[in-house]
Design a protein around this motif. Structure first.
Motif, short mmCIF file in Angstrom:
data_model
loop_
_atom_site.label_atom_id
_atom_site.label_comp_id
_atom_site.label_asym_id
_atom_site.label_seq_id
_atom_site.Cartn_x
_atom_site.Cartn_y
_atom_site.Cartn_z
N ALA A 76 88.78 59.95 -7.06
CA ALA A 76 89.42 61.05 -6.90
C ALA A 76 89.24 61.81 -5.58
CB ALA A 76 89.71 61.83 -8.13
N THR A 77 88.00 62.16 -5.73
CA THR A 77 87.55 62.94 -4.24
C THR A 77 87.94 62.35 -3.18
OG1 THR A 77 85.79 63.95 -5.61
CG2 THR A 77 85.69 64.38 -3.13
N GLU A 78 87.96 60.97 -2.81
CA GLU A 78 88.03 60.32 -1.71
C GLU A 78 89.67 60.21 -1.45
OE1 GLU A 78 84.07 57.41 -1.67
OE2 GLU A 78 86.04 56.43 -1.86
N ILE A 79 90.37 59.97 -2.41
CA ILE A 79 91.83 59.95 -2.27
C ILE A 79 92.30 61.36 -1.91
CG2 ILE A 79 94.05 59.74 -3.27
CD1 ILE A 79 92.42 57.25 -4.86
N GLY A 80 91.93 62.46 -2.57
CA GLY A 80 92.16 63.55 -2.52
C GLY A 80 91.94 64.13 -1.07
N GLU A 81 90.65 63.81 -0.47
CA GLU A 81 90.55 64.18 0.89
C GLU A 81 91.47 63.43 1.90
OE1 GLU A 81 86.44 63.08 1.03
OE2 GLU A 81 85.54 65.10 0.49
N TYR A 82 91.59 62.25 1.66
CA TYR A 82 92.64 61.68 2.50
C TYR A 82 93.74 62.00 2.54
CZ TYR A 82 95.39 57.91 4.53
OH TYR A 82 96.38 57.13 5.21
N LEU A 83 94.50 62.48 1.46
CA LEU A 83 95.85 62.99 1.34
C LEU A 83 95.98 64.40 2.04
CD1 LEU A 83 96.77 62.08 -2.47
CD2 LEU A 83 97.72 61.03 -0.19
N VAL A 141 96.44 59.97 -12.15
CA VAL A 141 95.49 59.56 -13.01
C VAL A 141 94.60 58.40 -12.29
CG1 VAL A 141 95.02 58.40 -15.19
CG2 VAL A 141 96.87 59.80 -14.74
N VAL A 142 93.17 58.68 -12.15
CA VAL A 142 92.65 57.71 -10.89
C VAL A 142 92.17 56.61 -11.81
CG1 VAL A 142 90.70 57.70 -9.75
CG2 VAL A 142 92.04 59.74 -9.75
N PHE A 143 91.81 56.59 -13.08
CA PHE A 143 91.24 55.37 -13.58
C PHE A 143 91.74 54.04 -13.44
CE2 PHE A 143 91.01 59.32 -16.64
CZ PHE A 143 89.51 59.37 -16.61
N PRO A 144 92.97 53.79 -13.43
CA PRO A 144 93.31 52.39 -13.08
C PRO A 144 92.77 51.96 -11.61
CG PRO A 144 95.30 53.55 -13.91
CD PRO A 144 94.03 54.59 -13.73
N ASN A 188 92.26 69.25 -6.53
CA ASN A 188 90.88 69.56 -7.22
C ASN A 188 90.83 68.49 -8.25
OD1 ASN A 188 91.87 70.44 -10.18
ND2 ASN A 188 93.24 71.59 -8.79
N VAL A 189 89.43 68.09 -8.88
CA VAL A 189 89.28 66.91 -9.31
C VAL A 189 88.67 67.47 -10.84
CG1 VAL A 189 87.95 64.79 -9.72
CG2 VAL A 189 88.82 65.44 -7.33
N VAL A 190 89.37 66.75 -11.99
CA VAL A 190 89.05 67.26 -13.19
C VAL A 190 89.00 65.74 -13.88
CG1 VAL A 190 89.42 68.19 -15.60
CG2 VAL A 190 90.09 69.08 -13.41
N LYS A 191 87.29 65.52 -13.90
CA LYS A 191 87.09 64.15 -14.51
C LYS A 191 87.93 63.06 -13.74
CE LYS A 191 85.46 65.79 -18.92
NZ LYS A 191 85.83 65.75 -20.34
N GLY A 192 88.66 62.19 -14.41
CA GLY A 192 89.55 61.05 -13.77
C GLY A 192 90.91 61.40 -13.29
N PHE A 193 90.98 62.74 -13.08
CA PHE A 193 92.37 63.19 -12.95
C PHE A 193 92.36 64.18 -11.49
CE2 PHE A 193 92.10 63.06 -17.41
CZ PHE A 193 93.45 62.13 -17.63
N LEU A 194 93.12 63.77 -10.65
CA LEU A 194 93.42 64.23 -9.25
C LEU A 194 94.57 65.15 -9.09
CD1 LEU A 194 92.77 64.64 -6.13
CD2 LEU A 194 93.76 62.54 -5.78
N ASN A 195 94.19 66.43 -9.09
CA ASN A 195 95.04 67.40 -9.20
C ASN A 195 95.63 67.77 -7.62
OD1 ASN A 195 95.00 67.51 -12.23
ND2 ASN A 195 93.57 68.95 -12.06
N LEU A 196 96.79 67.79 -7.51
CA LEU A 196 97.34 68.01 -6.04
C LEU A 196 98.22 69.25 -6.04
CD1 LEU A 196 98.36 64.31 -5.05
CD2 LEU A 196 96.34 65.51 -4.42
N SER A 217 103.39 50.62 -9.63
CA SER A 217 103.00 50.80 -10.99
C SER A 217 101.73 51.06 -11.22
CB SER A 217 103.43 49.60 -11.72
OG SER A 217 102.86 48.52 -11.11
N VAL A 218 100.90 51.00 -10.34
CA VAL A 218 99.51 51.49 -10.51
C VAL A 218 99.23 52.89 -10.18
CG1 VAL A 218 97.10 51.14 -9.62
CG2 VAL A 218 98.63 48.98 -9.73
N ILE A 219 100.19 53.59 -9.56
CA ILE A 219 99.84 54.88 -9.34
C ILE A 219 100.59 55.59 -10.35
CG2 ILE A 219 100.18 56.69 -7.50
CD1 ILE A 219 98.80 54.18 -6.61
N ASN A 220 100.02 56.29 -11.38
CA ASN A 220 100.52 56.94 -12.40
C ASN A 220 100.21 58.66 -11.99
OD1 ASN A 220 101.27 58.15 -14.82
ND2 ASN A 220 99.50 57.44 -16.08
N ILE A 221 101.60 59.08 -11.78
CA ILE A 221 101.60 60.57 -11.59
C ILE A 221 102.14 61.24 -12.56
CG2 ILE A 221 102.54 62.26 -9.78
CD1 ILE A 221 102.59 60.43 -7.86
#
Length: 588
Positions: free
Chosen positions: A57-64, A41-44, A75-83, A23-27
């Protein structure tokens, strides 16, 4: 794309040494102005990472990207990680899931739901407001079926009361023995005509009494006609043979008329309840409420419930003379329906003028300790307006449902024949097509708007082969069926060398269909499904223009893939429109 949730949970565990719930991961779907198909949505997650949204967002994006083959970049836009997801993932999903025959079909969830709709009065024909009610009730029923529910459709007919007696009395006085057979008039129309006659004669009597010096209120109470109607109701309740016989006869005329309208609208019911059988119900519930201390009795003997602590008011549940009020019989009917069907949920499709009534009804049932009361829901919908104003039954200025259906079919015929594409159709096929287009236009126009919203119905606007209309979606379906017939289409999963951007859009849109069923069913709103189908039809037309000459392509993986896109679009349009009660023709 559930794999993204799992992989993101793993990324958080690896990066921040903490396990998180799904539930923490909001896609969400990535907005069109940004690159990618899925957005986290990275804020939570920043509560766990203790870092800024951008850094998290950058760290999670690099890992994925480093650990998940199907995630190609981010790419990262504020608190949003676009995959960005690999095309191969979507192609596999299309071939393995979307192309299967049972795609979008939900298995039984083991739950039963009752949908109560229509609920007409037997003193007049169905009108435009009833049309919205019937189409909404039917479509919500079909939605819930598609989502895995066992659905029971019921119709509680209001076949007693002073309004019924008004039609009966007017027919007695001025009918000269007229019947539907002798006049050739539909039974509900005939009875409705006498309801209007009663109102006109009643107004004359009121005016005469006012001229003698009585106030408006006094005149309304003292007019001889209303007194006769009240006397007739009393006789009916006492079982007077003559009155009961007339009541049965005139109701049968109305039911026969309703059945024709229901058939033309394409709606049906599993069970009919009648207020003449239920109006005495609920007195036992009142006794139960008194025993439990939920209700209280006033000095005059009337029974009430105090709901002021709940932000409502005091509500009468039984008159001092022991007779029922509406809420009394609704309490009893709710219990009877549950005893009959033992359903998990019960939906009342009723206009928003009854919002307060249902708040009170459901709250009383909860206070009485009815375990099933939590499953009751009022599907409140807004009124339907016309370009020239509101409707009034008593004055005979309503838009009659039968006339509306007939005019929609006529308009469909005129507009279709202007295009000249049905010249070679047999007459029987033309008649069926015009009916499908006219009703498709009506149903789609009324269902594409969120139920709670009031809507302005414009018949001319609804029958248009362009824009957000039923005929546009129907025409898209017919166009695809024609293309597939010419191609001698056979289903075969393929892997084209490349997927064009518009084709990827098509795959993504088609893949959303099961989720759209779930969204619409949970919200009891056919509107979201209607608008999804419009977006799909619109996207197909974009695809059709950007990838022309499919039929002229060489046989091979690319052509087969594109035909598969066409076939699945037609399948989903057909199935989705059927949930809305709309037939999509093979030819137009």
């Amino acid at each position: 794309m559930n794999f993204i949730i799992t992989e993101t949970q793993q990324a958080i565990l690896e990066l921040y040494k903490e396990e998180v719930a799904e539930s923490v991961i909001n896609i969400q779907e990535t907005r069109k102005e940004f690159e990618g198909q899925a957005t986290i949505v990275v804020f939570p997650i920043t509560k766990i990472s203790k870092k800024s949204p951008e850094q998290t967002a950058t760290e999670i994006g690099e890992y994925l990207v480093a650990h998940v083959e199907d995630i190609t970049k981010f790419n990262v836009v504020k608190g949003f990680l676009n995959l960005s997801i690999a095309e191969s993932y979507f192609l596999k999903q299309f071939n393995d899931e979307v192309l299967t025959p049972d795609f979008g079909l939900y298995p039984s969830n083991g739950k039963k739901v009752m949908v109560e709709y229509s609920s007409p009065n037997t003193n007049k024909p169905l009108h435009l407001g009833h049309v919205r009610n019937n189409l909404l009730g039917y479509s919500v029923s079909e939605l819930l079926k598609a989502y895995g529910y066992d659905v029971v459709k019921v119709n509680l007919v209001n076949d007693r009361g002073i309004h019924i007696c008004k039609s009966m009395l007017a027919w007695q006085k001025w009918g000269n023995g007229e019947t539907p057979e002798s006049t050739g008039e539909k039974g509900d129309h005939l009875v409705g005509r006498y309801y209007v006659i009663f109102d006109k004669e009643y107004k004359k009597e009121i005016d005469a009494l006012k001229a003698e010096g009585q106030t408006e209120e006094e005149a309304k109470k003292n007019a001889p006609l209303i007194k006769e109607a009240q006397q007739m109701l009393l006789k009916w309740e006492q079982g007077d043979d003559e009155v009961v016989s007339l009541w049965k006869t005139m109701n049968e005329w109305v039911y026969a008329g309703f059945n024709i309208t229901y058939k033309n609208l394409g709606v049906d019911f599993d069970k009919f309840y009648y207020e003449s059988n239920t109006y005495l119900l609920g007195k036992g519930t009142v006794d139960e409420g008194l025993a439990k201390g939920v209700f209280f009795k006033k000095e005059d003997g009337s029974v009430w419930i105090d709901l002021t602590a709940d932000g409502l008011d005091q509500k009468l549940v039984l008159r001092a003379d022991g007779t029922s009020v509406y809420i009394t019989q609704d309490l009893g009917t709710a219990e009877m329906k549950h005893d009959d069907f033992n359903m998990d949920e019960s939906i009342y499709v009723v206009g928003n003028e009854q919002d307060y009534h249902f708040k009170v009804l459901f709250l009383i049932l909860e206070k009485l300790g009815k375990s099933w009361a939590k499953g009751l829901y009022h599907l409140s919908y807004g009124m339907v307006d016309l370009p020239n104003g509101k409707m009034k039954s008593r004055e005979g200025t309503v838009v009659d449902a039968d006339e509306l259906i007939e005019s929609m079919v006529t308009t469909a015929r005129e507009k279709t024949e202007e295009l000249g594409k049905t010249n070679d159709f047999p007459q029987e096929d033309k008649d069926e097509l015009y009916k499908n287009i006219g009703l498709g236009a009506l149903k789609y126009f009324l269902l594409k708007v969120e139920p709670k919203k009031r809507l302005l119905f414009n018949p001319a606007e609804s029958i248009d082969f362009q824009g957000n209309t039923g005929p546009f979606i129907q025409y898209t379906h017919a166009r695809i069926k024609s293309l597939l017939a010419k191609a001698n289409y056979q289903l075969t999963a393929t892997k084209p060398a490349e997927i064009l951007p518009v084709e990827l859009e098509m795959i993504l849109q088609l893949a959303k269909y099961p989720a759209e069923i779930a969204i619409a069913a949970k919200a009891y709103s056919p509107a979201s499904l209607a608008n999804y189908l419009y977006e799909l039809a619109k996207l197909f037309n974009k695809f059709y223009h950007e990838v022309p000459h499919i039929l002229k392509m060489e046989e091979g993986a690319e052509k087969q893939f594109r035909l598969n896109l066409c076939k699945k679009t037609a399948d989903i349009i057909y199935a989705g429109m059927l949930i809305l009660g709309i037939t999509s023709p093979e030819r137009m």
